[in-house]
Design a protein around this motif. Structure first.
Motif, PDB file in Angstrom:
ATOM      1  N   VAL A 293      -0.321  -0.222  13.414  1.00  0.00           N
ATOM      2  CA  VAL A 293      -0.617   1.049  12.732  1.00  0.00           C
ATOM      3  C   VAL A 293      -2.130   1.215  12.639  1.00  0.00           C
ATOM      4  CG1 VAL A 293      -0.339   2.383  10.592  1.00  0.00           C
ATOM      5  CG2 VAL A 293       1.492   0.865  11.357  1.00  0.00           C
ATOM      6  N   ASP A 294      -2.585   2.441  12.856  1.00  0.00           N
ATOM      7  CA  ASP A 294      -4.015   2.727  12.779  1.00  0.00           C
ATOM      8  C   ASP A 294      -4.217   4.020  11.993  1.00  0.00           C
ATOM      9  OD1 ASP A 294      -6.717   2.392  13.202  1.00  0.00           O
ATOM     10  OD2 ASP A 294      -6.545   2.199  15.380  1.00  0.00           O
ATOM     11  N   VAL A 295      -5.475   4.291  11.685  1.00  0.00           N
ATOM     12  CA  VAL A 295      -5.796   5.533  10.972  1.00  0.00           C
ATOM     13  C   VAL A 295      -6.959   6.194  11.701  1.00  0.00           C
ATOM     14  CG1 VAL A 295      -7.195   4.207   9.301  1.00  0.00           C
ATOM     15  CG2 VAL A 295      -6.473   6.520   8.730  1.00  0.00           C
ATOM     16  N   ASP A 296      -6.887   7.501  11.835  1.00  0.00           N
ATOM     17  CA  ASP A 296      -7.902   8.245  12.585  1.00  0.00           C
ATOM     18  C   ASP A 296      -9.162   8.405  11.740  1.00  0.00           C
ATOM     19  OD1 ASP A 296      -9.358   9.893  14.190  1.00  0.00           O
ATOM     20  OD2 ASP A 296      -7.832  11.463  14.371  1.00  0.00           O
ATOM     21  N   ILE A 297     -10.275   7.847  12.235  1.00  0.00           N
ATOM     22  CA  ILE A 297     -11.558   8.024  11.527  1.00  0.00           C
ATOM     23  C   ILE A 297     -12.526   8.859  12.357  1.00  0.00           C
ATOM     24  CG2 ILE A 297     -11.444   6.041   9.976  1.00  0.00           C
ATOM     25  CD1 ILE A 297     -13.131   4.464  12.012  1.00  0.00           C
ATOM     26  N   SER A 298     -11.990   9.523  13.393  1.00  0.00           N
ATOM     27  CA  SER A 298     -12.862  10.439  14.134  1.00  0.00           C
ATOM     28  C   SER A 298     -12.867  11.769  13.379  1.00  0.00           C
ATOM     29  CB  SER A 298     -12.359  10.624  15.561  1.00  0.00           C
ATOM     30  OG  SER A 298     -11.060  11.138  15.556  1.00  0.00           O
ATOM     31  N   THR A 299     -13.996  12.460  13.443  1.00  0.00           N
ATOM     32  CA  THR A 299     -14.122  13.670  12.611  1.00  0.00           C
ATOM     33  C   THR A 299     -13.484  14.860  13.303  1.00  0.00           C
ATOM     34  OG1 THR A 299     -16.269  13.969  13.596  1.00  0.00           O
ATOM     35  CG2 THR A 299     -16.218  12.986  11.385  1.00  0.00           C
ATOM     36  N   GLY A 300     -12.198  14.950  13.244  1.00  0.00           N
ATOM     37  CA  GLY A 300     -11.497  16.088  13.840  1.00  0.00           C
ATOM     38  C   GLY A 300     -10.311  16.448  12.985  1.00  0.00           C
ATOM     39  N   VAL A 301      -9.406  17.178  13.586  1.00  0.00           N
ATOM     40  CA  VAL A 301      -8.248  17.675  12.835  1.00  0.00           C
ATOM     41  C   VAL A 301      -7.354  16.528  12.343  1.00  0.00           C
ATOM     42  CG1 VAL A 301      -6.768  17.999  14.881  1.00  0.00           C
ATOM     43  CG2 VAL A 301      -6.479  19.488  12.897  1.00  0.00           C
ATOM     44  N   GLY A 302      -7.460  15.368  12.997  1.00  0.00           N
ATOM     45  CA  GLY A 302      -6.603  14.239  12.637  1.00  0.00           C
ATOM     46  C   GLY A 302      -7.223  13.282  11.637  1.00  0.00           C
ATOM     47  N   LEU A 303      -8.392  13.598  11.088  1.00  0.00           N
ATOM     48  CA  LEU A 303      -9.040  12.668  10.152  1.00  0.00           C
ATOM     49  C   LEU A 303      -8.054  12.201   9.075  1.00  0.00           C
ATOM     50  CD1 LEU A 303     -11.716  11.314   9.213  1.00  0.00           C
ATOM     51  CD2 LEU A 303     -12.059  13.305   7.735  1.00  0.00           C
ATOM     52  N   GLY A 304      -7.951  10.888   8.929  1.00  0.00           N
ATOM     53  CA  GLY A 304      -7.073  10.323   7.894  1.00  0.00           C
ATOM     54  C   GLY A 304      -5.622  10.204   8.300  1.00  0.00           C
ATOM     55  N   LYS A 305      -5.295  10.687   9.507  1.00  0.00           N
ATOM     56  CA  LYS A 305      -3.911  10.596   9.980  1.00  0.00           C
ATOM     57  C   LYS A 305      -3.584   9.147  10.334  1.00  0.00           C
ATOM     58  CE  LYS A 305       0.028  11.364  12.065  1.00  0.00           C
ATOM     59  NZ  LYS A 305       1.203  11.332  11.164  1.00  0.00           N
ATOM     60  N   THR A 306      -2.459   8.641   9.858  1.00  0.00           N
ATOM     61  CA  THR A 306      -1.996   7.309  10.239  1.00  0.00           C
ATOM     62  C   THR A 306      -0.996   7.455  11.370  1.00  0.00           C
ATOM     63  OG1 THR A 306      -0.433   7.552   8.435  1.00  0.00           O
ATOM     64  CG2 THR A 306      -2.315   6.136   8.024  1.00  0.00           C
ATOM     65  N   PHE A 307      -1.056   6.535  12.300  1.00  0.00           N
ATOM     66  CA  PHE A 307      -0.106   6.610  13.419  1.00  0.00           C
ATOM     67  C   PHE A 307       0.307   5.199  13.821  1.00  0.00           C
ATOM     68  CE2 PHE A 307      -3.499   5.678  16.504  1.00  0.00           C
ATOM     69  CZ  PHE A 307      -4.618   6.112  15.807  1.00  0.00           C
ATOM     70  N   ALA A 308       1.562   5.101  14.258  1.00  0.00           N
ATOM     71  CA  ALA A 308       2.121   3.797  14.649  1.00  0.00           C
ATOM     72  C   ALA A 308       2.412   3.820  16.137  1.00  0.00           C
ATOM     73  CB  ALA A 308       3.402   3.535  13.875  1.00  0.00           C
ATOM     74  N   ASP A 309       2.200   2.680  16.776  1.00  0.00           N
ATOM     75  CA  ASP A 309       2.486   2.564  18.210  1.00  0.00           C
ATOM     76  C   ASP A 309       3.954   2.122  18.360  1.00  0.00           C
ATOM     77  OD1 ASP A 309       2.407   2.302  20.899  1.00  0.00           O
ATOM     78  OD2 ASP A 309       0.811   0.789  20.962  1.00  0.00           O
ATOM     79  N   PHE A 310       4.868   3.088  18.128  1.00  0.00           N
ATOM     80  CA  PHE A 310       6.298   2.769  18.094  1.00  0.00           C
ATOM     81  C   PHE A 310       6.788   2.157  19.412  1.00  0.00           C
ATOM     82  CE2 PHE A 310       6.225   5.850  14.566  1.00  0.00           C
ATOM     83  CZ  PHE A 310       6.954   5.156  13.625  1.00  0.00           C
ATOM     84  N   TYR A 311       6.253   2.609  20.546  1.00  0.00           N
ATOM     85  CA  TYR A 311       6.713   2.105  21.848  1.00  0.00           C
ATOM     86  C   TYR A 311       5.789   1.020  22.409  1.00  0.00           C
ATOM     87  CZ  TYR A 311       9.929   6.065  21.741  1.00  0.00           C
ATOM     88  OH  TYR A 311      10.907   6.942  21.389  1.00  0.00           O
ATOM     89  N   ASN A 312       4.836   0.567  21.568  1.00  0.00           N
ATOM     90  CA  ASN A 312       3.925  -0.523  21.939  1.00  0.00           C
ATOM     91  C   ASN A 312       3.173  -0.251  23.246  1.00  0.00           C
ATOM     92  OD1 ASN A 312       2.602  -2.913  21.529  1.00  0.00           O
ATOM     93  ND2 ASN A 312       4.228  -4.202  22.370  1.00  0.00           N
TER      94      ASN A 312
ATOM     95  N   ILE B 118       0.835  -1.208   0.000  1.00  0.00           N
ATOM     96  CA  ILE B 118       0.000   0.000   0.000  1.00  0.00           C
ATOM     97  C   ILE B 118       0.863   1.248   0.000  1.00  0.00           C
ATOM     98  CG2 ILE B 118      -1.655   1.357   1.352  1.00  0.00           C
ATOM     99  CD1 ILE B 118      -2.718  -1.290   2.500  1.00  0.00           C
ATOM    100  N   MET B 119       0.565   2.171  -0.933  1.00  0.00           N
ATOM    101  CA  MET B 119       1.127   3.521  -0.815  1.00  0.00           C
ATOM    102  C   MET B 119       0.121   4.342  -0.023  1.00  0.00           C
ATOM    103  SD  MET B 119       1.304   6.828  -1.526  1.00  0.00           S
ATOM    104  CE  MET B 119       2.408   7.316  -0.239  1.00  0.00           C
ATOM    105  N   GLY B 120       0.548   4.758   1.149  1.00  0.00           N
ATOM    106  CA  GLY B 120      -0.370   5.589   1.931  1.00  0.00           C
ATOM    107  C   GLY B 120       0.182   5.889   3.302  1.00  0.00           C
ATOM    108  N   GLY B 121      -0.374   6.919   3.892  1.00  0.00           N
ATOM    109  CA  GLY B 121      -0.036   7.259   5.268  1.00  0.00           C
ATOM    110  C   GLY B 121       1.212   8.114   5.402  1.00  0.00           C
ATOM    111  N   ALA B 122       1.326   8.678   6.587  1.00  0.00           N
ATOM    112  CA  ALA B 122       2.498   9.478   6.960  1.00  0.00           C
ATOM    113  C   ALA B 122       2.631   9.269   8.459  1.00  0.00           C
ATOM    114  CB  ALA B 122       2.263  10.954   6.639  1.00  0.00           C
ATOM    115  N   LEU B 123       3.697   8.572   8.880  1.00  0.00           N
ATOM    116  CA  LEU B 123       3.804   8.227  10.307  1.00  0.00           C
ATOM    117  C   LEU B 123       4.553   9.313  11.074  1.00  0.00           C
ATOM    118  CD1 LEU B 123       4.243   4.377  10.010  1.00  0.00           C
ATOM    119  CD2 LEU B 123       2.175   5.698  10.393  1.00  0.00           C
ATOM    120  N   ARG B 124       5.845   9.498  10.745  1.00  0.00           N
ATOM    121  CA  ARG B 124       6.576  10.601  11.390  1.00  0.00           C
ATOM    122  C   ARG B 124       6.645  11.820  10.473  1.00  0.00           C
ATOM    123  NH1 ARG B 124      10.674   6.178  13.189  1.00  0.00           N
ATOM    124  NH2 ARG B 124      10.188   5.946  15.411  1.00  0.00           N
ATOM    125  N   HIS B 125       6.172  11.669   9.286  1.00  0.00           N
ATOM    126  CA  HIS B 125       6.245  12.746   8.281  1.00  0.00           C
ATOM    127  C   HIS B 125       4.970  13.593   8.338  1.00  0.00           C
ATOM    128  CE1 HIS B 125       6.812  14.564   4.267  1.00  0.00           C
ATOM    129  NE2 HIS B 125       8.061  14.168   4.366  1.00  0.00           N
TER     130      HIS B 125
END
Ligand code: BDR
Ligand code: CA
Length: 317
Positions: free
Chosen positions: A263-282, A151-158
């Protein structure tokens, strides 16, 4: 004959999508079974025309093109004419294709193809994930029968390229990304963290233009628009060719370095909609669901891309 990887490219052509199509055609390691088209950079109808025209340009009209979803699952439509041009291929002008898209819907085709060849089909998904999410909902058994999906998609630290936080493909259909990310399909993700290190420069284009051919002319006309966009909007000299990098990883994984992450993606309707984030520290103690490319050898990728484009251009003279 080497054992070729069977690929279906799910795409929203799209300038860098078109380059991914050309790279697929130029790469003997893979067999491109079909293109499935999704809304995104262009409408699905325009994207299908672009897909057929690019195939025709590369004398590969035998490859079938399927039209998929015209709209995201939940969100309103968001196309990207400022990034890819009104027609989706920058300043390039290709003749109207001689061939037509297939009548079957992309999600039906994906299900039929995957279920008829269990464990054999690899998907490369370089647009919003609507077609694949819909196919999973229509026939959940495809999850166990797809070999893997790149998949091409997301921005984790970028930073995002569509909102301050979100990347285009995950922003346009975050709900589809959510379904696919949590489906259980083996996923390799190519986020902006690595694609933004792969900048196609004017000197790269100049190298290709030493071969005068319809392929190099197309690449020049398409990327000139893309380079102007990157200059005006992001102050980048050159253009980021996201989608060919994802395609390249299907057969040359060593271009990148990876981490298995939740890795997850924000589907709540706020400023982070569509933001991908990784649980780097678990923190959440959840099992990794995605293999993420976080390191890249940009010039190894670019050399591969340029060599393949040169070879394709010469072979069609
Ligand atoms: C992605 O969005 C589109 O603009 C490109 O084709 C690529 O798939 C990059 O964010
Ligand atoms: Ca794309």
């Amino acid at each position: 004959m080497m054992n070729q990887k069977r690929i279906i490219l799910d795409t929203d052509p799209g300038i860098d999508d078109s380059l991914a199509i050309l790279l697929a055609l130029a790469s003997p390691e893979i067999s491109l079974d079909a293109l499935s088209v999704v809304h995104g950079n262009s409408s699905t109808a325009q994207g299908a025309i672009n897909a057929l025209s690019v195939l025709e340009l590369a004398q590969a009209s035998h490859i079938p093109v399927y039209r998929g979803c015209q709209l995201p699952l939940v969100q309103p439509s968001l196309l990207a004419p400022e990034t890819h041009g009104e027609q989706g291929i920058g300043y390039a002008k290709l003749p109207a294709p001689q061939t037509q898209p297939q009548a079957q819907k992309a999600s039906d085709f994906l299900i039929e193809k995957i279920m008829s060849a269990p464990g054999e089909i690899t998907l490369a998904a370089v647009g919003p994930l609507t077609n694949i999410a819909l196919a999973i909902r229509q026939e959940p058994r495809i999850v166990e029968n797809i070999k893997e999906v790149f998949i091409m998609g997301g921005a984790l630290r970028h930073e995002g390229n569509t909102t301050p936080l979100a990347e285009f493909n995950t922003y346009v259909d975050p709900h589809a990304a959510h379904i696919v990310f949590h489906s259980g399909i083996p996923i390799t993700l190519t986020p902006l963290d690595v694609t933004y290190q792969c900048v196609f420069l004017q000197e790269d284009l100049n190298r290709l233009l030493k071969i005068q051919s319809p392929i190099t002319k197309f690449i020049a006309d398409a990327t000139r628009f893309y380079m102007e966009f990157h200059d005006v909007y992001q102050k980048i000299d050159g253009c980021v060719i996201n989608d060919p990098l994802t395609l390249a990883l299907t057969f040359m994984p060593e271009i990148c370095e990876y981490q298995n992450l939740y890795v997850d993606v924000d589907i709540s309707t706020g400023v982070g909609l569509g933001k991908t984030f990784a649980d780097f520290y678990n923190y959440n103690k959840k099992a990794p669901n995605i293999k993420v490319a976080l390191g890249v050898r940009p010039r190894v990728f670019m050399e591969l891309f340029l060599e393949r484009m040169e070879k394709l251009a010469k072979s069609l003279l």
